[in-house]
Every structure is written in structure tokens, then in C-alpha cells.
Design a protein around this motif. Sequence first.
Motif, short mmCIF file in Angstrom:
data_model
loop_
_atom_site.label_atom_id
_atom_site.label_comp_id
_atom_site.label_asym_id
_atom_site.label_seq_id
_atom_site.Cartn_x
_atom_site.Cartn_y
_atom_site.Cartn_z
N ALA A 4 -14.25 4.65 5.42
CA ALA A 4 -14.15 5.07 4.01
C ALA A 4 -13.95 6.58 3.97
O ALA A 4 -14.25 7.29 4.93
N SER A 5 -13.46 7.06 2.82
CA SER A 5 -13.26 8.50 2.69
C SER A 5 -13.48 8.93 1.24
O SER A 5 -13.50 8.10 0.33
N ASP A 37 -1.88 6.04 7.03
CA ASP A 37 -3.14 5.75 6.36
C ASP A 37 -4.03 4.97 7.33
O ASP A 37 -3.91 3.75 7.49
N TYR A 38 -4.92 5.68 7.99
CA TYR A 38 -5.77 5.06 8.99
C TYR A 38 -6.81 4.12 8.39
O TYR A 38 -7.35 3.26 9.08
N LEU A 39 -7.09 4.27 7.11
CA LEU A 39 -8.05 3.39 6.45
C LEU A 39 -7.55 1.94 6.40
O LEU A 39 -8.35 1.00 6.32
N LYS A 40 -6.24 1.76 6.47
CA LYS A 40 -5.66 0.42 6.38
C LYS A 40 -5.39 -0.21 7.75
O LYS A 40 -4.96 -1.37 7.83
N PHE A 67 -11.36 3.66 10.78
CA PHE A 67 -11.68 4.51 9.63
C PHE A 67 -12.28 3.60 8.55
O PHE A 67 -11.65 2.64 8.10
N GLY A 71 -8.62 10.27 5.63
CA GLY A 71 -8.14 9.04 6.25
C GLY A 71 -6.64 8.97 6.40
O GLY A 71 -6.13 8.00 6.98
N ALA A 125 -14.52 11.74 5.80
CA ALA A 125 -14.22 10.36 6.18
C ALA A 125 -15.27 9.86 7.15
O ALA A 125 -15.72 10.61 8.03
#
Length: 613
Positions: free
Chosen positions: A489-490, A458-461, A487, A452, A507
Motif C-alpha cells: 500500500a502507499s 505500478d508495483y502495487l498491481k 508492494f 508504488g 509505501a
Amino acid sequence: MSEDVTATATENRTVIILQRGPKHIVAWKPPAVVCHHSGWTGSRAKLKRGEEPEIPMLQRVRDALHDIDTRSAGEEDPHQPVRKVNLIHRLDRGASGALLLTYADEDDDSKSTDSNKSSTTAILIDALQSPESIKTYVALVRGEGILYGEDFKEKGWFDVTRPIKDESGVEKDATTSFNFIAGQSESSDDNGVIIRPRMSIVLARPMQGRWHQIRRHLNGISHPILGDTTHGHSKTNRAWKEERNLPGERICLHLARIQIPPNDEIPEGIDVSCPLMDDMLEMLRLYAPDVLENALPKLKEEGILLDADRDYEVGQYTIPEELLQVQLKNQMLNDDGRAEILLLGRNFVVADKPPTVVAHHSSWTYTRSDPMRRWKEPIPMLQRVRDTTGKRVNLIHRLDRGASGALLFAFAEDNNCENSEKSSCSITKAMIESMQSRDATKTYLALCDGDGVWNGVDYLKKGWFTFDNPVQDESGKFIDSSTDFRFIASKTMPLKEGDADEGRKIAIVLARPKSGRYHQIRQHLSSGTIGHSILGDSSHGRSRTNRLWKKNYNLLKERVCLHLIRLQIPATDYTDDIDVSSPLPSDLRKVLSNFPDLMEQARPILAKEGISI
């Protein structure tokens, strides 16, 4: 006797030779077998569970003749050469009857001795096409033989002359002679259940060999052939298949007699009859016994056989070992060749596409380097959906071979419309436009190589974000394209001593393409900006990583971990709003089962998007 012969041929991989001379062979073609392979027939390869791969008549006859000659020679000459054969004419896959062939080596001999001499194949083709030659077909059709008050049964032989478009759309003159020899009207019991369907027995003699000539001409006089899914009546065909055991790929058309006058290659000429197939006779005996009884004198007069009148030569054919291996592979994958229907409407159907199955055949599935490739492919989705629904369908969009998920089709026929072909084109066009509109949403779930984070981002955020970046089409040209990503989860697996650093990250990513470019999601995710190629993607991913996931985490061979999990399409003039989800397939669930904590992390976020895994 006919029943015994045809049953033996079906069960024991054998071919019945009706007649054989020094320069010609007449074989008995069963239904649901192609005469030869072509660009179209790759989609018809029978690789369903419990069925054998389909071997075309050209190969069957070649092998059968070699088997007969080898057994005849016995110990005196056990090494008989395999003689190639050429087709003189063709029969539609669903049809049956007499098939004329010649030896290909006769052509080679004539060329070597006299370059100006026509080949045996060319001479016989010309002879069969001459006005003096007669091909007599028997057809079972819907209808009692009456149209607008005119009783065809009282006319004897009559001609239908209507131009017919060939496969490239060019109109050509065509004339067929017909003789409606017997028919019956529909009758029902006291509860309204049909006990005698309206049907007729028709003899047909085409004067040319146009594409689907007999089938089109009979449909043109409102008496389509039973089982004809292209030019027939879908509702009638379904009733015969569901209630009267008509085989799924059977067209009730049988070439019962071939008559060719004497010529340079065959001085005695050819006159051979092929007995009616058991399936057509059984239909008549069960559902139209009076029609059969009334037709018998005329059939006899025309030299049409109901049963074999003598013993025929019978030879065995073989199935290449590589095709049997493909069949075994499909059985191990539990692939029965059917389509799982997710949603069914009046004018459309949504099917669940499994991985490693093409949406339809194309130039990709047939290459000169591997002409057997189509045989090695599982049955394409276009055919699966057609066979499952009993209707011809058009694709509205495509999914890559290694991907899976919801696949939308429009029905290519409308039984309630006077101009079914025009209506189906309008429906297909409207649904394609709806699919391409801004209000349509295709949500894909991808399993990617990464945690991620890429290049400090940080693509999760980020939640949902739009990625605009040109992608290359199949010819290498760059085209603007846009995709929304999220995104979810990873997880990163701990690095064990001696293990490579690759293949440790996964991911879960959602993707919504705003355009439909070639490999768009796959190219965007693997780009230098995002850096999260899809697991299993051999074109845009990392080969070593993919090998490790196949070895360690149950990733299927040729699988791209991309799944169209939800499809939302706005209403058209022909369809309501479509909102359908495709369950995560078992192979991806098996991969994710290695990471239960990742699943728990992803589920609540996916639930907010209307997605369940």
C-alpha cells in the motif's frame, strides 16, 4: 572491616590501593570490571538502565592515585600531575583480587637516561613471571574434591600439567599447582531440595600466565569454577545465580596473594595480600559454613586474608562526561540492555532486535578516529541474549544496525552432550545451512520513500515479483543477488504551500531475499529500476527526505525502516521447523500512526501473508 571497605568502593566510585611504592602499585580489583580496554571489551560496556558505564581498572587506578596525591598535597600543591600507569599482569573480567601496576613515566625516564636499560614495566613483568614469584588464587569450585575415587583434599599441593591453547589457537605448555583445602558433598532435605551444594575451596598457583589457565585446568579435573560460563557447567551456574544469588558476571576466582622476590626496581620485593571479596565469603557462610571453618587454618597458613588487616588508601575515579550522556540517552530510550525472547527451543533462541543495536561488535564499531565508539554503542544482541538466557550463543544471521526484527541464535553449548563444543558447532552449522536453504523464508517489512509507481511501472498491481540485480559487497565488488518484493500500500500527502515536494510519499513493501548479500534489500529498493529507497537509509536513500521524516513524522535518528517481521526455517537434525513473527516495533507503529488510512489499506493484504501490524 572488609565489608565496609568494599561496599564503599562499590558505591562511591573509589579504588582501594593495597600497597604503593615508588615504582609499583597494587590495587584491589572487584569482579565484573575489565583491567583495560581491548578489541573484546567493547561488547561489555555497561550501559543498562540504572547502571554506570564500565571504567577499566587502568583508568580507575590512574584517577584514584591522582585523587589521593591531590588530597595529600592540599593547598601546598593543588595541581598534581596525572601519572599514567601500566599493567604488569591481568585478571579476567569476572575475577577479583590483587592487581599489580607500575608508573608509566618511570619507563619514559629510563629511556631518556639510558636507551639500553630495560623499562620498569618490563623488569616487573619478568620478575612476576620468574619461578621464584608466587601468585596464590582462591577458587570456589563445583565438586567435593574427589575424582574417580581419588581425594584431592588428601594430596596437599599437586601439579596439573596440560597444554593450553591461547586465543589464536596455538598450544602452549602450562602447569598449575592446586591445593584442595576443604570441600563438601551435596545434601538435600526430605523434599529433595538441595540445602548444601557440593563445592570446594581450592588454592591455585599458575606457573605460567596462559589464557584462562586456572579455569581450564580445574575444568579438566572436573571441578569447574563457579560462575565460569566459558569452561564451567551451565546448569550449575544457573542454579547458583537463580537460587543462591551468584552475581551474573562473577567468576569465583580471587587473586589473594602476590609474592615477588627483591629485584633491581623493588629491592625489598613485594608481598601483598588481598582480602577475599564479600560475595565469595557470603556464599561460603550461607551454603558451606563447615567448608569455610575447615579451610580457615590452611588459609591462615598460606597468608590468605578474609578481612582487611589495616587501613588502605582509597581514591576516587571519574567517568567521562560523554559516557554519562550515552547512559542518559539509553535511559531515555527505555533500553535496559535485556533481550526480548520471541521463541525458545532446546538448541536455539529467537530474540527481537531493536533498532540502533548491533548484532555483534566488529571492526565497524571500533575505529581509530573514535576509539570510544564501542562505549557509545548500546549493548549488542549477542551479549543481550547471552545475559538473558544464561547461555553462550552463536549468531545464525545478522540484521543491520538500524534495522529490527527476529534474530536467530544457536546455543553454543549442550549440557547433555559429552562433547559440547563439537555438538554446538554442528548445531550452528546445521541452522546456518537451513537458513540459507531455498525452503527458508525471511519476510521483511519496509517503509519506503515513494508511492508504488516508478518509471511508469505500478508495483502495487504486480503482486509478488522477483528482482534480480547485482549488489556491491563491502569491498565494492558486484555480486549476483535476488529478492522477491510485494508492494502492499502507499500514500501521498497533499502538497502544502511552501512545503518541499520531498518527504510526502510512503509505501509499505514486503521483501524476501533469496540470497544474503550486503545491504541487499536496501540496494535493490533504491536501485534505478525500483526507485523506492527505505526511509532512514543514510547509505542508499535520500538525505533530505530522511531529515524531513525525522522532523515531521517521528522517525528515529539512525533508524532504517526495515523490520524482519517473520522468520520461517525448515527443520534440522537438531531443531524442528521454526515459524516465528516479530511484532512491529513501537517506533515504526508511531510513524505509521500518522497515516491511519494507510494502515487500514495494508492490514487485510498483510493478514493474507500471515503478518499483523
